[in-house]
Motif scaffolding. Sequence first.
Motif, mmCIF file in Angstrom:
data_model
loop_
_atom_site.group_PDB
_atom_site.id
_atom_site.type_symbol
_atom_site.label_atom_id
_atom_site.label_comp_id
_atom_site.label_asym_id
_atom_site.label_seq_id
_atom_site.Cartn_x
_atom_site.Cartn_y
_atom_site.Cartn_z
ATOM 1 N N LEU A 464 79.776 41.786 75.516
ATOM 2 C CA LEU A 464 80.454 40.911 76.474
ATOM 3 C C LEU A 464 81.356 41.708 77.413
ATOM 4 O O LEU A 464 81.401 41.445 78.626
ATOM 5 N N LEU A 465 82.066 42.696 76.875
ATOM 6 C CA LEU A 465 82.944 43.504 77.719
ATOM 7 C C LEU A 465 82.150 44.415 78.654
ATOM 8 O O LEU A 465 82.546 44.622 79.803
ATOM 9 N N ALA A 466 81.048 44.962 78.167
ATOM 10 C CA ALA A 466 80.209 45.798 79.037
ATOM 11 C C ALA A 466 79.692 44.984 80.218
ATOM 12 O O ALA A 466 79.687 45.452 81.363
ATOM 13 N N ASN A 467 79.276 43.737 79.962
ATOM 14 C CA ASN A 467 78.821 42.875 81.048
ATOM 15 C C ASN A 467 79.958 42.526 81.997
ATOM 16 O O ASN A 467 79.797 42.526 83.219
ATOM 17 N N ALA A 468 81.116 42.201 81.436
ATOM 18 C CA ALA A 468 82.241 41.806 82.274
ATOM 19 C C ALA A 468 82.617 42.920 83.242
ATOM 20 O O ALA A 468 82.853 42.681 84.433
ATOM 21 N N ILE A 469 82.685 44.156 82.750
ATOM 22 C CA ILE A 469 83.031 45.280 83.621
ATOM 23 C C ILE A 469 81.910 45.570 84.607
ATOM 24 O O ILE A 469 82.151 45.863 85.784
ATOM 25 N N LYS A 470 80.663 45.452 84.161
ATOM 26 C CA LYS A 470 79.537 45.730 85.048
ATOM 27 C C LYS A 470 79.508 44.777 86.245
ATOM 28 O O LYS A 470 79.271 45.187 87.388
ATOM 29 N N PHE A 471 79.778 43.471 85.977
ATOM 30 C CA PHE A 471 79.624 42.462 87.024
ATOM 31 C C PHE A 471 80.934 42.112 87.743
ATOM 32 O O PHE A 471 80.975 41.162 88.506
ATOM 33 N N THR A 472 81.992 42.870 87.480
ATOM 34 C CA THR A 472 83.273 42.592 88.135
ATOM 35 C C THR A 472 83.670 43.787 88.992
ATOM 36 O O THR A 472 83.825 44.907 88.475
ATOM 37 N N ASP A 473 83.846 43.548 90.290
ATOM 38 C CA ASP A 473 84.246 44.615 91.214
ATOM 39 C C ASP A 473 85.728 44.562 91.546
ATOM 40 O O ASP A 473 86.303 45.563 91.992
ATOM 41 N N ALA A 474 86.343 43.411 91.410
ATOM 42 C CA ALA A 474 87.761 43.277 91.744
ATOM 43 C C ALA A 474 88.364 42.181 90.878
ATOM 44 O O ALA A 474 87.684 41.248 90.462
ATOM 45 N N GLY A 475 89.693 42.326 90.605
ATOM 46 C CA GLY A 475 90.359 41.303 89.810
ATOM 47 C C GLY A 475 90.683 41.799 88.421
ATOM 48 O O GLY A 475 91.198 42.911 88.251
ATOM 49 N N GLU A 476 90.329 41.024 87.413
ATOM 50 C CA GLU A 476 90.733 41.381 86.063
ATOM 51 C C GLU A 476 89.762 40.848 85.021
ATOM 52 O O GLU A 476 88.925 39.979 85.299
ATOM 53 N N ILE A 477 89.928 41.417 83.832
ATOM 54 C CA ILE A 477 89.169 40.977 82.656
ATOM 55 C C ILE A 477 90.192 40.666 81.568
ATOM 56 O O ILE A 477 91.123 41.439 81.338
ATOM 57 N N ALA A 478 90.031 39.518 80.924
ATOM 58 C CA ALA A 478 90.966 39.098 79.882
ATOM 59 C C ALA A 478 90.198 38.786 78.605
ATOM 60 O O ALA A 478 89.181 38.092 78.642
ATOM 61 N N VAL A 479 90.709 39.293 77.486
ATOM 62 C CA VAL A 479 90.109 39.061 76.174
ATOM 63 C C VAL A 479 91.148 38.376 75.302
ATOM 64 O O VAL A 479 92.280 38.845 75.190
ATOM 65 N N SER A 480 90.760 37.257 74.706
ATOM 66 C CA SER A 480 91.651 36.600 73.748
ATOM 67 C C SER A 480 90.889 36.352 72.457
ATOM 68 O O SER A 480 89.729 35.934 72.482
ATOM 69 N N VAL A 481 91.554 36.652 71.333
ATOM 70 C CA VAL A 481 90.949 36.471 70.015
ATOM 71 C C VAL A 481 91.915 35.629 69.188
ATOM 72 O O VAL A 481 93.083 35.999 69.014
ATOM 73 N N THR A 482 91.413 34.494 68.683
ATOM 74 C CA THR A 482 92.249 33.545 67.955
ATOM 75 C C THR A 482 91.569 33.152 66.657
ATOM 76 O O THR A 482 90.336 33.039 66.603
ATOM 77 N N VAL A 483 92.384 32.952 65.609
ATOM 78 C CA VAL A 483 91.852 32.435 64.346
ATOM 79 C C VAL A 483 92.325 30.995 64.200
ATOM 80 O O VAL A 483 93.522 30.711 64.265
ATOM 81 N N GLU A 484 91.358 30.077 64.021
ATOM 82 C CA GLU A 484 91.679 28.662 63.920
ATOM 83 C C GLU A 484 91.304 28.138 62.538
ATOM 84 O O GLU A 484 90.362 28.619 61.919
ATOM 85 N N GLY A 485 92.041 27.116 62.078
ATOM 86 C CA GLY A 485 91.722 26.469 60.806
ATOM 87 C C GLY A 485 92.774 26.751 59.751
ATOM 88 O O GLY A 485 93.250 27.887 59.605
ATOM 89 N N ALA A 486 93.131 25.714 59.014
ATOM 90 C CA ALA A 486 94.175 25.842 57.998
ATOM 91 C C ALA A 486 93.629 26.283 56.646
ATOM 92 O O ALA A 486 94.364 26.819 55.818
ATOM 93 N N ASP A 487 92.331 26.053 56.381
ATOM 94 C CA ASP A 487 91.731 26.403 55.097
ATOM 95 C C ASP A 487 91.392 27.890 55.081
ATOM 96 O O ASP A 487 90.536 28.338 55.850
ATOM 97 N N PRO A 488 92.031 28.704 54.220
ATOM 98 C CA PRO A 488 91.758 30.153 54.227
ATOM 99 C C PRO A 488 90.299 30.493 53.953
ATOM 100 O O PRO A 488 89.828 31.542 54.370
ATOM 101 N N ALA A 489 89.592 29.599 53.255
ATOM 102 C CA ALA A 489 88.193 29.882 52.910
ATOM 103 C C ALA A 489 87.225 29.488 54.006
ATOM 104 O O ALA A 489 86.045 29.831 53.945
ATOM 105 N N ALA A 490 87.703 28.749 55.019
ATOM 106 C CA ALA A 490 86.798 28.274 56.077
ATOM 107 C C ALA A 490 87.562 28.239 57.397
ATOM 108 O O ALA A 490 88.096 27.205 57.789
ATOM 109 N N GLN A 491 87.626 29.391 58.046
ATOM 110 C CA GLN A 491 88.304 29.492 59.326
ATOM 111 C C GLN A 491 87.319 29.894 60.404
ATOM 112 O O GLN A 491 86.170 30.242 60.120
ATOM 113 N N THR A 492 87.771 29.828 61.636
ATOM 114 C CA THR A 492 86.899 30.158 62.761
ATOM 115 C C THR A 492 87.566 31.211 63.631
ATOM 116 O O THR A 492 88.722 31.055 64.032
#
Length: 713
Positions: A464-492
Amino acid sequence: MARYQGVAGDLGAAIKIMAVPELDQEAARIRALLDLGILDTPPEQEFDDIVQAARDACQAPIAVLSLIDSDRQWFKARVGIEACETERDASFCAHAVAASKTLSIPDARLDARFKDNRLVNGPEQIRSYLGAPIMTREGVAIGAVAVIDQRPRDWSSGDTQALERLARIAARLIEMRARCELADAQGQQLLNLAAEGVQFRTIFAAMREGVVLQDRSSIILRHNPAAAALLGLTHDQLLGKSSVDDDWRIVDAAGAPLPVEAQPSMVCLATGEPVLNFVLGVHLRDGALRWLSVNSLPIFDKIGEPPNLTVTSFIDVTELRERETELRDALELAERASRVKSQFVANVSHEIRTPLNGVIALASALRQSALTDRQREMVEIIVESGTTLESILSALLDLAKIEAERMELEIVSFGLEDLVRSSTDLFKIKADNKGLGFDVSVIAPPGARYRGDAQKIRQILWNLLANAIKFTDAGEIAVSVTVEGADPAAQTLLIEVRDTGVGLSPEMEHVLFEPFIQGDASATRRFGGTGLGLTICRALARMMGGDIEALARAERGSVFRVHVPVSTAEPEASVAVESEADLATAMTILLVEDNPNNRRVVELLLEPTGAELVMAENGAEALTILATQRFDLILMDMQMPVMDGLTATREVRCLEAREGEGRTPTPIVMMTANASREHRDAAFAAGADGFITKPVTPATLYAGINTALTAAA
């Protein structure tokens, strides 16, 4: 069953209704389909095998076995699609049924019949179709076996022949299935009529299925004409015979002799329960072998007492067994072709990576030398080109593994912040070089660890990052990583990559994750690439139980969102991480490698360390050398003639074991162009202490050696 209103009815009578003048042809076809009793039935393995064989034989992503009634197309079996039915007006198979012949469509967009079809222009994006009609013995088309692709395709004559053969098998399976169900219904009705004494003899004689009445000694007391005919005997020859008779030999479905007590009528008498759909073979006195599907039902004189008679019905399924054999042969052929393809891909991988190893490794080593600016620029181009070629090769291999269903999950514990940092650091540098903003955020508890396939998550981020840099000539790229879900055995784990690049059109969103496709042909010419990255991302995400989607932003650019199931892992004890140390000098190293260029590559990479190298061209030579000389380390190629690296490693460990406890095992590093998990596991199972994937670079070589030395310490 309810659709059979009279015992005398059968498939022939149902089909003959087509000859009634007042019914039009389509109404008669629908009646024939309904009388087969196949519509809206649960999935059955035999039909699932047919569509799987169709997909494998034609190498198509979608295969269906469809049946066409008055207003819909219903799938008895399907692979590659979720829907279980569609409206008839949009069905391609309806055209094959109407024409009663195989329908081939290379590109639906160029076909006047289908260019406005919603399945062509909608999210399904059907482009090519090949369908062979399922024809009953009376010549009635009831459905089709078809393969579908979402790209234009010229179907070969081999594809057509394979599909027509499978359609014939499907037709016979459907008819045999109906006959078996009809026999069940008739057998039950026969019992009722026999008990009541109503029209028993007439119906008994008229039945096309063989029926025999046996006593507790398995003696045949009565039979109908069909029973004698199916067994190749006359009335007098069959009457009074028992299950043990010189005129026949009974075997089970596997061909082994079937004891009397295991035969359907005897089991039925012993248990008082019906025995249904029991397949057995009868070797007749003329040498023929006939396969029968048998139903045996108990007859009770009094309620609560054991049965004293059985009524057994049977039909000849010899032809069906032959069709099943053909189907198994077709499936075996498809599986063999898949294995050959996988082996071919592995061999090609090895053959390409071997020279590529020399190119990248030597160029990387040359980059450390004193060079002029122009020379350094040329070396950088060589390294970059080799690395690009390696990434293309890896993408093709990943796709081949995914298609062959050979890629496996490797669930490990990982630190989320470490994973994101290691996946994004290189792209931060590339973004800086293009003058792009680059922002990374991780929303999770500090130091949190999770369980999942870290390598596949990292690979998705890289693509995904290789594509983002390849197809972006100006501006910015932002990456966000989040863990969702209250059950420790089943999170996303939710990953979002945003860019301000060329963006997505609605048309592109439908095809973006298809293999070998970029936004359009001009994008391919401008940006390059194989168009496999997003295909692999989707396949990896789905393997892990998640998915990926692409969204066009309101302004310029795009958003890719990935969600992957993870679970919370126990925190690891902190380990002090030391700075990278130089490889110890004055080591003695045995290099076992059959390719002279690769031997020279390793020699040049280790030259600065002062290590003393001894060369062997295969495992057998290495064992000869090791019989008289010891080394600090062994670098072992995996794939070699005479004796391969796995065998040689096992022999080295056996040699060390024979020499006793005083012999310290020599650290062994396996080097191979085969980069899959199974090859890594095989290396460590054979006794290796380290594993290096070709192409070898100075960093990977030194790191692999240090890892092996540490493991063996």
